[in-house]
Design a protein around this motif. Structure first.
Motif: not given
Length: 383
Positions: A132-137
């Protein structure tokens, strides 16, 4: 999904853990195609941190987006991306200043977050089939589709930018001489980066023959510290003056000259002697405030006997801290695509995920030519 899980010192296993899921509209889920074992992982693997059993390792991650949160605007399912090891928000004071390694949002009470690393937040590592990648942008760097440059691009997550960061901390510039202590993956990347930045002469200090051979292959001058004081060896090749700049790519588990025991401050003190008066030192090598396996009580609390008086006398400057990967990763990506950089020369082994336990053991022992390992979840590759 399958993931590499820490059990106890010198023991990791590959077992089933819960699949990651979208927890916030700004999340994405990435199917991991490449994930590297880092020298920093070995600190936890050896029990030299406060890491507890159950942590999923892996902060050098590349893959393809499988699921996109409703708040993500710049990414789409199917995009190939690499993530900085730093987890960062993009909007706090430090992130806005470009200091993404010291984000004030993602790990409350601490400046900085990372995947799969002790004290760096609740983010599971990517030595797994998915992450999972948070703050993906903000955190995902897009890559060209396909599989080209796979082992080059995965190094954009950490060691290539970190090696470059060491040179940036030391302000390495064209025509200068540089001493890089440590010829592990980060040290080789620092030496390589110094050459990319136009350094005239780069010394690489280590004791492992395979590492020194790699350094020589890229144009660095190998210095074996078991064959004599490295500062003196380097001074003999710089007209007695020493180098303009120096980089510590070793950190707190540094070895004494005879390699018989650890001496946590030896690299810092050698750099003070190696670098000329008014020169600069860059320290991307890891130092920690707590080391349960340190050789003395002060070192157990991150307190080292450093020759600050000698440093002051020589008017040297020093820069420290983990790499702000986003400051460099886009430019380094484009150098790879243009054929100007090929950091994958450090990669010695590409293995399927299920061989991670053996890879950790061999990498930790520096045997069989293990200099850098890239794991490929979902692939059955030969050793």
């Amino acid at each position: 999904m399958k993931a590499v899980v820490y059990e106890k010192p010198f023991s990791v296993t590959v077992r089933d853990v819960d699949d990651p899921r979208i927890q916030h509209p700004n999340d994405v889920i990435v199917r991991v195609t490449s994930t590297a074992i880092c020298g920093s992982d070995l600190h936890m693997y050896e029990g030299r941190t406060a890491a507890e059993a159950g942590i999923v390792f892996g902060h050098e991650n590349l893959g393809v987006i499988e699921e996109v949160g409703s708040g993500v605007t710049a990414l789409s399912e199917g995009d190939r991306v690499v993530m900085p090891f730093n987890v960062a928000c993009g909007f706090c004071k430090n992130c806005l200043a470009g200091k993404t390694g010291f984000c004030l949002t993602v790990n409350p009470g601490f400046a900085g977050g990372a995947y799969g690393y002790v004290a760096m937040g609740p983010f599971l590592g990517g030595q797994a089939e998915r992450v999972r990648v948070p703050y993906a942008d903000f955190n995902c760097l897009k890559l060209p589709a396909g599989e080209e440059f796979e082992t080059d691009f995965v190094l954009l997550a950490d060691i290539f930018p970190t090696g470059y960061h060491g040179c940036e901390l030391a302000q390495v510039s064209t025509g200068e001489s540089v001493a890089v202590y440590g010829a592990g993956p980060v040290g080789l990347m620092a030496a390589y980066s110094a050459l990319l930045r136009g350094a005239a002469k780069v010394f690489s200090v280590d004791r492992v023959p395979e590492r020194l051979a790699k350094a020589e292959e890229i144009g660095a001058i190998p210095i074996d510290f078991t064959k004599g004081d490295p500062a003196e060896q380097i001074k003999e090749q710089t007209n007695g003056e020493g180098t303009d700049k120096g980089v510590d790519a070793v950190g707190y588990q540094a070895q004494a000259h005879d390699a018989s025991h650890e001496e946590p401050a030896v690299v810092l003190n050698e750099l003070v002697e190696t670098v000329r008066a008014t020169g600069m030192l860059g320290v991307p090598g890891l130092y920690v405030p707590s080391d349960p396996g340190a050789p003395d009580e002060h070192a157990k609390h991150g307190q080292l006997l450093v020759s600050i008086g000698r440093m002051f006398e020589k008017g040297q400057q020093i820069g420290t801290g983990q790499c702000n990967v986003k400051r460099y990763n886009r430019q380094l990506r484009d150098m790879i695509i243009a054929g100007r950089a090929k950091p994958s020369f450090v990669v010695s082994h590409e293995l399927p995920l299920d061989q991670a336990p053996q890879a950790y053991e061999k990498f930790d022992k520096r045997v069989e030519g293990y200099t850098k390992v890239v794991l490929h979840p979902g692939h059955a590759l030969a050793a």
